[in-house]
Write an enzyme that holds these catalytic residues in place. Structure first.
Site, short mmCIF file in Angstrom:
data_model
loop_
_atom_site.label_atom_id
_atom_site.label_comp_id
_atom_site.label_asym_id
_atom_site.label_seq_id
_atom_site.Cartn_x
_atom_site.Cartn_y
_atom_site.Cartn_z
N GLY A 1 0.76 -1.24 0.00
CA GLY A 1 0.00 0.00 0.00
C GLY A 1 0.79 1.29 0.00
N PRO B 1 4.60 -5.13 -0.77
CA PRO B 1 4.56 -3.96 -1.66
C PRO B 1 4.45 -4.38 -3.13
CG PRO B 1 6.82 -4.42 -1.02
CD PRO B 1 5.98 -5.41 -0.28
N GLY B 2 3.66 -3.64 -3.87
CA GLY B 2 3.57 -3.85 -5.31
C GLY B 2 4.01 -2.60 -6.03
N ARG B 3 3.18 -1.54 -5.86
CA ARG B 3 3.40 -0.28 -6.58
C ARG B 3 4.80 0.29 -6.34
NH1 ARG B 3 -1.03 2.96 -7.88
NH2 ARG B 3 -2.16 1.89 -6.23
N ARG C 1 -5.88 3.35 -15.46
CA ARG C 1 -5.88 4.08 -14.18
C ARG C 1 -6.51 5.48 -14.26
NH1 ARG C 1 -2.26 5.33 -11.23
NH2 ARG C 1 -3.21 4.53 -9.32
N TYR D 1 -9.69 5.60 -11.88
CA TYR D 1 -9.50 6.24 -10.56
C TYR D 1 -9.22 7.74 -10.68
CZ TYR D 1 -7.91 1.38 -9.93
OH TYR D 1 -7.76 0.02 -9.96
N CYS E 1 -13.25 3.97 -27.91
CA CYS E 1 -14.56 4.60 -28.12
C CYS E 1 -15.28 4.83 -26.78
CB CYS E 1 -15.38 3.71 -29.04
SG CYS E 1 -16.91 4.48 -29.54
N GLU E 2 -14.68 5.65 -25.96
CA GLU E 2 -15.23 6.02 -24.65
C GLU E 2 -14.83 7.47 -24.41
OE1 GLU E 2 -16.80 4.06 -22.30
OE2 GLU E 2 -16.54 2.13 -23.31
N TYR F 1 0.12 -1.76 -12.14
CA TYR F 1 -1.30 -1.70 -12.52
C TYR F 1 -1.49 -1.01 -13.88
CZ TYR F 1 -1.31 -2.75 -7.57
OH TYR F 1 -1.05 -3.31 -6.35
N1 LLP Z 1 -1.47 -7.03 -0.77
C1 LLP Z 1 -2.77 -7.16 -1.06
C2 LLP Z 1 -3.55 -8.16 -0.35
C3 LLP Z 1 -3.35 -6.33 -2.03
O1 LLP Z 1 -4.64 -6.45 -2.29
C4 LLP Z 1 -2.55 -5.37 -2.71
C5 LLP Z 1 -3.14 -4.50 -3.73
C6 LLP Z 1 -1.18 -5.29 -2.39
C7 LLP Z 1 -0.67 -6.14 -1.41
C8 LLP Z 1 -0.25 -4.33 -3.06
O2 LLP Z 1 -0.57 -3.02 -2.85
P1 LLP Z 1 0.42 -1.85 -3.37
O3 LLP Z 1 1.70 -1.91 -2.59
O4 LLP Z 1 0.66 -2.08 -4.81
O5 LLP Z 1 -0.33 -0.60 -3.13
N2 LLP Z 1 -5.35 -1.12 -9.39
C9 LLP Z 1 -5.17 -0.13 -8.35
C10 LLP Z 1 -4.51 -0.72 -7.13
C11 LLP Z 1 -5.24 -1.92 -6.58
C12 LLP Z 1 -4.47 -2.55 -5.44
C13 LLP Z 1 -5.04 -3.88 -5.11
N3 LLP Z 1 -4.36 -4.54 -4.04
C14 LLP Z 1 -4.39 1.05 -8.92
O6 LLP Z 1 -4.08 1.04 -10.11
O7 LLP Z 1 -4.12 2.01 -8.20
#
Ligand code: LLP
Length: 426
Positions: free
Chosen positions: A237, A279-281, A316, A320, A347-348, A376
């Site tokens: 997050g 972490p992902g993002r 995105r 969002y 086409c949106e 994402y």
């Molecule tokens: N762990 C779980 C259980 C999650 O559901 C997520 C993200 C993460 C970790 C990783 O979160 P991050 O570090 O990436 O914030 N599509 C949206 C974001 C959706 C996130 C879903 N879950 C966007 O483009 O902002």
């Protein structure tokens, strides 16, 4: 600009590679990812949390080559589907470092998780019972955690806040203890962890501290049931600065907020669980850019730049109202001349990648770079409007590798089936 992104001879570069040459050679649209930046981001996270396990959230970007880079850095993975599990294992991430998450898993997915030897984060009492049956039938005992809804409200877009009491994710804070009690009595499941994830693109660390406190309160109660907690997973997050003049916290700031709580409370309770983060993002977000070619510049009520990438490749902004910095890649350091909307080909009416941007003069044939799309971006792409997904390349130490080929028309119809009776009616 970040140091992997710079400007040379008016051209935008990523990882030292000229983006205009990339567009010439590989065509547009094109996703470009910088390997060194992913490694740097992962290491920054790991340095802030040297004793924690970092489970990269595969949903952010599950390209096989990118997962391979993270596997080589020692990352584990948070996977959210059978497909993500398949790719993570294929990339070489060890099963014992994979947590299978999801709020509505199928029996097939649970069985696959059992067979693969990964740990599972259970999201509901129903899932607990099904999993227990399946693992008993498989002659196995699975290590599980429960996804807790900590009822913490981070300041982020409502569509990506996941820890509110009304969210579909997790087991209600007040119900959690009962589920651990039930799990303790059931065969085939071994409750060893506790898990939460409060949301995404969070740019103030205090909600993480709040969640850590609440999770450690629960850890204490769970321990008093006689359950030995091996890990506490506080999810992902951490946000990134999509707008370059905005400051966002770094992993170090997150560590300063979480670790004192985690360490002190663990000591008080007398337990030594592993801290897990997902972490992902932060890991991949700023490592990727999207190059889009300019087809048209239309001056009407607004100045619309028609490009060849839209919400099919980057949803995105439409989904969002997300902000992504855009740069005219072939005139990257020229002064602004006009205000433009960058419009995709879909086409949106909502297919606008960037609104009201002050940019240098834009002409057909120019290349627009959309920044910070490594998370994402491609992973949420589609074939809407019958558009083939574009290629992805990886730049590394000045070299370039294709890590996903551009789709062809055959890919668009690969799984379509026309019943024989329709073939004879023309
Ligand atoms: N762990 C779980 C259980 C999650 O559901 C997520 C993200 C993460 C970790 C990783 O979160 P991050 O570090 O990436 O914030 N599509 C949206 C974001 C959706 C996130 C879903 N879950 C966007 O483009 O902002």
């Amino acid at each position: 600009m970040d140091n992997h992104i710079s400007i040379q001879d008016h051209h935008l570069t990523i990882g030292g590679v000229d983006t205009v040459s990339l567009a010439d050679e590989y065509g547009t649209p094109l996703y470009v990812t910088c390997e060194q930046r992913i490694r740097r981001n992962f290491r920054t996270f790991k340095e802030a949390f040297p004793d924690a396990d970092i489970y990269y959230a595969a949903k952010a970007n599950w390209n096989l080559a990118i997962l391979r880079i993270l596997a080589s850095e020692g990352a584990g993975a948070d996977v959210f589907s059978d497909g993500e599990l398949y790719v993570a294992l294929l990339a070489g991430i060890p099963p014992e470092k994979i947590l299978f998450n999801g709020n509505s898993k199928t029996v097939y997915e649970l069985q696959m998780a059992i067979d693969s030897g990964v740990r599972i984060s259970i999201d509901s009492p129903d899932e607990l019972r099904v999993l227990s049956d399946l693992s008993v039938k498989s002659g196995k005992t699975v290590d599980v955690a429960f996804r807790v809804n900590p009822d913490v409200s981070p300041d982020t877009h409502p569509k990506i806040a996941t820890g509110l009491a009304t969210s579909k994710f997790g087991i209600g804070y007040k119900d959690v203890l009962n589920v651990y009690k039930e799990a303790k009595e059931l065969s085939g499941v071994n409750p060893v962890g506790i898990h939460c994830h409060i949301g995404s693109q969070i740019t103030d660390v205090s909600p993480f501290g709040e969640a850590a406190e609440r999770m450690m309160d629960l850890a204490e109660q769970i321990t008093s049931l006689g359950i030995d907690l091996e890990f506490v997973d506080l999810g992902g997050g951490l946000g990134i600065p999509y707008q370059k003049d905005v400051q966002t916290p770094e992993p170090r700031d997150l560590a300063d907020t979480i670790l004192p709580v985690f360490d002190a409370r663990s000591r008080d309770i007398g337990i030594t669980p592993k801290l897990v983060l997902e972490p992902g993002r932060y890991i991949v977000g700023d490592a990727g850019i999207l190059l889009a070619g300019v087809n048209t510049v239309k001056r009407s009520a607004k100045n619309f730049v028609g490009v060849d990438a839209g919400l099919n490749l980057l949803i995105r902004p439409a989904m969002y109202d997300a902000y992504h910095e855009v740069v005219v890649a072939n005139r990257a350091d020229l002064a602004y001349e006009e205000t433009y909307d960058i419009a995709g080909p879909i086409c949106e009416s909502g297919d606008i990648l960037a609104k009201d941007r002050r940019l240098p003069l834009i002409e057909p044939g120019d290349v627009i770079a959309v920044l910070d799309v490594g998370a994402y971006g491609f992973s949420m792409s589609s074939q809407y409007n019958g558009r083939c997904r574009c290629a992805e390349v990886l730049v590394s130490d000045g070299g370039v590798d294709v890590i996903r080929e551009q789709e062809c028309y055959g890919d668009l119809i690969a799984k379509h089936v026309v019943p024989a009776r329709l073939l004879t009616t023309l």
